[in-house]
Design a protein around this motif. Sequence first.
Motif, PDB file in Angstrom:
ATOM      1  N   PHE A  98     -25.849  23.170   6.150  1.00 37.40           N
ATOM      2  CA  PHE A  98     -25.847  22.523   7.289  1.00 37.40           C
ATOM      3  C   PHE A  98     -24.944  21.349   7.227  1.00 37.40           C
ATOM      4  N   ALA A  99     -24.089  21.056   8.232  1.00 34.84           N
ATOM      5  CA  ALA A  99     -22.962  20.100   8.138  1.00 34.84           C
ATOM      6  C   ALA A  99     -23.518  18.844   8.548  1.00 34.84           C
ATOM      7  N   PHE A 100     -23.242  17.830   7.693  1.00 32.82           N
ATOM      8  CA  PHE A 100     -23.492  16.304   7.835  1.00 32.82           C
ATOM      9  C   PHE A 100     -22.670  15.391   7.374  1.00 32.82           C
ATOM     10  N   LEU A 101     -22.540  14.206   7.727  1.00 27.47           N
ATOM     11  CA  LEU A 101     -21.779  13.261   7.311  1.00 27.47           C
ATOM     12  C   LEU A 101     -22.747  11.747   7.403  1.00 27.47           C
ATOM     13  N   GLN A 102     -22.892  10.964   5.889  1.00 29.57           N
ATOM     14  CA  GLN A 102     -23.583   9.845   6.068  1.00 29.57           C
ATOM     15  C   GLN A 102     -22.622   8.871   6.123  1.00 29.57           C
ATOM     16  N   ASN A 103     -22.834   7.586   6.172  1.00 25.99           N
ATOM     17  CA  ASN A 103     -22.003   6.398   6.424  1.00 25.99           C
ATOM     18  C   ASN A 103     -21.560   5.876   4.982  1.00 25.99           C
ATOM     19  N   PHE A 104     -20.497   5.144   5.095  1.00 22.12           N
ATOM     20  CA  PHE A 104     -20.043   4.504   3.969  1.00 22.12           C
ATOM     21  C   PHE A 104     -20.770   3.217   3.446  1.00 22.12           C
ATOM     22  N   SER A 105     -20.663   3.117   2.354  1.00 19.19           N
ATOM     23  CA  SER A 105     -21.486   1.725   1.852  1.00 19.19           C
ATOM     24  C   SER A 105     -20.771   0.683   2.395  1.00 19.19           C
ATOM     25  N   ARG A 106     -21.352  -0.418   2.911  1.00 21.15           N
ATOM     26  CA  ARG A 106     -20.921  -1.478   3.717  1.00 21.15           C
ATOM     27  C   ARG A 106     -20.202  -2.408   2.453  1.00 21.15           C
ATOM     28  N   LYS A 107     -20.545  -2.232   1.147  1.00 21.70           N
ATOM     29  CA  LYS A 107     -19.889  -3.258   0.190  1.00 21.70           C
ATOM     30  C   LYS A 107     -18.303  -3.438   0.556  1.00 21.70           C
ATOM     31  N   SER A 108     -18.217  -4.631   0.001  1.00 25.13           N
ATOM     32  CA  SER A 108     -16.507  -4.959   0.124  1.00 25.13           C
ATOM     33  C   SER A 108     -15.912  -4.255  -0.926  1.00 25.13           C
ATOM     34  N   ARG A 109     -14.566  -4.035  -0.664  1.00 20.40           N
ATOM     35  CA  ARG A 109     -13.810  -3.336  -1.578  1.00 20.40           C
ATOM     36  C   ARG A 109     -12.784  -4.363  -2.287  1.00 20.40           C
ATOM     37  N   ASN A 110     -12.655  -3.945  -3.833  1.00 22.63           N
ATOM     38  CA  ASN A 110     -11.676  -5.099  -4.436  1.00 22.63           C
ATOM     39  C   ASN A 110     -10.324  -5.104  -3.804  1.00 22.63           C
ATOM     40  N   THR A 111      -9.670  -6.098  -4.019  1.00 23.35           N
ATOM     41  CA  THR A 111      -8.187  -6.257  -3.579  1.00 23.35           C
ATOM     42  C   THR A 111      -7.483  -5.306  -4.870  1.00 23.35           C
ATOM     43  N   VAL A 112      -6.315  -4.692  -4.246  1.00 27.14           N
ATOM     44  CA  VAL A 112      -5.413  -4.117  -5.093  1.00 27.14           C
ATOM     45  C   VAL A 112      -3.985  -4.952  -5.227  1.00 27.14           C
ATOM     46  N   SER A 113      -3.592  -5.148  -6.419  1.00 31.33           N
ATOM     47  CA  SER A 113      -2.260  -5.760  -6.449  1.00 31.33           C
ATOM     48  C   SER A 113      -1.254  -5.160  -7.284  1.00 31.33           C
ATOM     49  N   VAL A 114      -0.328  -4.871  -6.571  1.00 31.04           N
ATOM     50  CA  VAL A 114       0.790  -3.805  -7.171  1.00 31.04           C
ATOM     51  C   VAL A 114       2.224  -4.469  -6.746  1.00 31.04           C
ATOM     52  N   ARG A 115       3.084  -4.259  -8.078  1.00 37.12           N
ATOM     53  CA  ARG A 115       4.545  -4.663  -7.775  1.00 37.12           C
ATOM     54  C   ARG A 115       5.207  -3.871  -6.808  1.00 37.12           C
ATOM     55  N   GLU A 116       6.288  -4.631  -6.106  1.00 35.72           N
ATOM     56  CA  GLU A 116       7.205  -3.734  -5.433  1.00 35.72           C
ATOM     57  C   GLU A 116       8.091  -2.775  -6.144  1.00 35.72           C
ATOM     58  N   GLY A 117       8.118  -1.546  -5.716  1.00 37.39           N
ATOM     59  CA  GLY A 117       8.768  -0.457  -6.296  1.00 37.39           C
ATOM     60  C   GLY A 117       7.679   0.363  -7.187  1.00 37.39           C
ATOM     61  N   GLN A 118       6.473  -0.072  -7.456  1.00 37.00           N
ATOM     62  CA  GLN A 118       5.661   0.682  -7.970  1.00 37.00           C
ATOM     63  C   GLN A 118       4.844   1.665  -7.362  1.00 37.00           C
ATOM     64  N   ALA A 119       4.244   2.487  -7.769  1.00 40.71           N
ATOM     65  CA  ALA A 119       3.401   3.575  -7.053  1.00 40.71           C
ATOM     66  C   ALA A 119       1.993   2.962  -6.805  1.00 40.71           C
ATOM     67  N   VAL A 120       1.056   3.498  -5.930  1.00 41.25           N
ATOM     68  CA  VAL A 120      -0.151   3.135  -5.875  1.00 41.25           C
ATOM     69  C   VAL A 120      -1.020   4.167  -5.248  1.00 41.25           C
ATOM     70  N   VAL A 121      -2.326   4.458  -5.511  1.00 43.24           N
ATOM     71  CA  VAL A 121      -3.089   5.309  -5.149  1.00 43.24           C
ATOM     72  C   VAL A 121      -4.490   4.362  -4.642  1.00 43.24           C
ATOM     73  N   LEU A 122      -4.654   4.511  -3.496  1.00 51.14           N
ATOM     74  CA  LEU A 122      -5.687   3.874  -2.534  1.00 51.14           C
ATOM     75  C   LEU A 122      -7.039   4.910  -2.479  1.00 51.14           C
ATOM     76  N   LEU A 123      -8.191   4.577  -3.159  1.00 48.63           N
ATOM     77  CA  LEU A 123      -9.266   5.708  -3.237  1.00 48.63           C
ATOM     78  C   LEU A 123     -10.291   5.559  -2.020  1.00 48.63           C
ATOM     79  N   CYS A 124     -10.423   6.793  -1.259  1.00 50.26           N
ATOM     80  CA  CYS A 124     -11.288   6.890  -0.128  1.00 50.26           C
ATOM     81  C   CYS A 124     -12.505   6.627  -0.402  1.00 50.26           C
ATOM     82  N   GLY A 125     -13.079   7.628  -1.662  1.00 48.79           N
ATOM     83  CA  GLY A 125     -14.542   7.494  -2.030  1.00 48.79           C
ATOM     84  C   GLY A 125     -15.447   7.955  -0.899  1.00 48.79           C
ATOM     85  N   PRO A 126     -15.357   9.140  -0.243  1.00 51.05           N
ATOM     86  CA  PRO A 126     -16.131   9.629   0.872  1.00 51.05           C
ATOM     87  C   PRO A 126     -17.842   9.447   0.626  1.00 51.05           C
TER      88      PRO A 126
END
Length: 932
Positions: A98-126
């Motif tokens: 059975f297909a379903f989809l629950q809601n995201f947690s409403r908890k705030s996400r931490n700030t990601v700090s990255v240098r210019e020219g560097q790579a970054v991966v932002l996690l979705c966490g479905p």
Amino acid sequence: NTRHGPVFSQEPSDSIFPLGTDDKQVFINCKAKGNPPPHYRWKIDGREINTESDPHYSLVEGNLLINNPHVINHGGVYQCITTNTFGTVVSREAKVQFAFLQNFSRKSRNTVSVREGQAVVLLCGPPPHYGEIKYSWVFNGQRSFLQQDARRFVSQWTGNLYIAKVEASDAGNYTCVVRNMMTNATVISSPTPVVVRRDVVMGEYEPKIEVQFPDILHVSKGSSVKLECFALGNPVPTISWRRADGYPLPGKIKINHSSGVLEIPYFRPEDAGVYECVAENSRGRNWECKAIGKPRPAYRWLKNGQPLTAEGRIHVEDGRLTITRISLLDAGMYQCVAESEHGAVYASAELKVVASPPDFSRRPVKKSTVIQRGGEVVLECRPHASPRATISWWKEDKLLKDSKRQTIMEDGTLRIANISKSDGGRYTCLARNHFGASSSTGTLVVKEPTKITVPPLSLDATVGQSLVLPCEVSSDSSPSPIFKWFFNGKAIDFSRQDHFEMIGGSVADAGPPGAPESLVVTDITDTTVQLSWGSGPDNHSPVTTYMVQARTPFSIGWQTVRTVPDSVPGQMMHATVNDLNPWVDYEFRVVAINSVGVGEPSTPSKQIRTKAAVPKVAPVNVSGGGGARGELVIMWEPVPEEQQSGEDFGYVVAFRPLGSSTWIQTVLASPDASRYIYRNDSIAPLSQFEVKVGVYNSMGEGPFSRIVKVFSAEEEPSEAPSRVWARPVSASEIEVYWEPIPPGSSSEKIIAYEVLFWEEGSQQNEAERVRVIDTTSLLSGLKGSTVYLISVRAQNSAGLGPCSPAFNITTKKPPPSKPPGNIEWNLKNSKIFLNWEHVKAMENESEVTGYKNWHGRTTVLETNKTSVALQIPSGEDYLIEIKALTEGGDGTSSGPIRIPKMSSLNSKGCAYPVPMKICCFMMFLVFFMIIF
């Protein structure tokens, strides 16, 4: 009308159903054919489903209906089991989720700090979900989704956002958006702030592949597969693909160079191999190499739905089942289950073990066989018999035996070599087995051989001159000889080759053309292609026309196709093929024709696929009706794959109440769909609807079928059968009778009745059930001297009606368990005089009213005495069996009594008990064998 075991016509399949919609019911298909009609039961995760006591489950004919399904309680592996008197078969296992989809947690996400020219991966966490999911990202609350390019990539495997090289403009808030493609539910995460530090700029570095496809990926034939590959690096890496096994990438492959996704549509076995993703920039390269395997299936066997163990007479090797020394106990329904990582496939067969005397009605001996003197003849004798018959041959009234010229083969065939005139006459094949004998006769006619007395002579001739080649024969007066002439080993066709003529047996020269060469296919559209080729050798007769042929995965061999021009002349080496089906793989070949005949075809062209188009063929045989109350069932014949014209093919089902102007539509995104059920409790029984079914694919919507009228489901029968009564037939049988429900009492005709019966003291929900189409039923397999309660209810296409009031009836006392004893016999002048001791019944047993004697091999004689005189043939063993006769049924057998053939006409003896194993075997023979 042939009686046979159950055979599935529709099996359950893997399904995902959306939760949270207005439709609170799930329908899983199962339908089987059989005679007598089979009955059904279901399992989930190997456990039996009780559709009587569990309110969530109910049976609609053989189909399983789940009411108010729950994602945990009702998701699992379902299997349908169907049974009739011949045995049981089980369906393939179907995974239901059975297909379903629950809601995201409403908890705030931490700030990601990255240098210019560097790579970054932002996690979705479905959040928790099931069913196909699509991931997107939103930047700074913009109304449109973040666009992917060579620098930014959203993985549909993980949902994460990958930025290969961060720029100053990337600073801001990022939000992950998750959409369930089945329920259309969408949820949004809390924003992830990204801060770009400009105090230190990241230097250049070589690519690092961050998004990889699995090491081994198993893909089902016909499905579509996507491989993701994305690398982080500075400068931004470029992604390329290749096959590491040296094969070129198939032309149908789709590559999104900006996002690093490779798609292989309509996966085929030849697409399997080693695929390589290469990421590179000015600082270096990185690569990953993955393989796709072809798993071998494992096999197992079932008999009547239960696992079959290989032991004793049963052998299984490489999926092949062998049963030696077949017996009646081996009869039943067998299934082979082939399993791999992709699932399981079931194949069913019914094994019938027959016992019958020889029968020539289907394959008699050939009535007349003509053979020339000195030749060899084979006369076949192939009666139907079980077990296999022993064969003997007779000529006139003489038994034939093996000799130098005459041989009776192992299969019963008579072979006679070096035929002479004296071999002519009537031949009879006599076939015998334990159950009887039969014969068939044919005539052998011997003719004098045909000889060529004047053969053709070698001649020299001048071009343009006429020749006559002689051919004279001597032969039997009948039949008249037939002349055939050959030129260089090939038969001459006088109707098509004008420069040859046969005068009597004499014949008064060019060949078919060779194969065309270098066939090329160009200018491919959805319905046409351009072909060009080179000419082959004409073999001294000019090519008059060319014929173009094609084949597809759906055609039976090569088929002639329409071309422009309609008839391609011999001097033209190109043509346009039209009227092709869109999105179909084709191969082409060309055949040359001259006045001599049709030549060899060219080598087939490389396989091409026509382009996709909007579908042009609508479903046919749209119909419906039946189902449960409150349902509108719509059915149609699926459009064949070769006429679907493109990918993402599906159906649009439209319906409206008769008289309404508004159509209700629903979309079924499955090319194999053939049925749709609309459920609404407000639909009145047998309401009339107008229905049509249309088609669509990725190119657009196609036509609808013609409009047909369909009735909604009727109501279940509202009344029970009347005047239900029964009578005990024996200790193990009761016959039940009732009056049919009169016409007009139910919305539609009654299709069957169900008889329920249970022992006194047990509950009705434990009752056994028998389904019949008449107004009488014989219940068997019952216990003697036992009170049973009986009730009957009617069934129509909507389901079962109410039960009639239950009444009780008692089976008769069982027959005596003691067999006839002290059996004596005297043999005088070809007569047997038998005497035995009377069987006295116990108080709880039926009184003896007489005796049954089995003698000969199927003859049954009844008597009310304890003695009998029998006339028997001489010269062979004789078997006799005696049972007591009572109203409760036949008593215990005396066991077979063997009276051996005697050299004298007068002898006597007495019978002793026979060991049980031998007794059972001999009873089988006694019951079926026939005296010749």
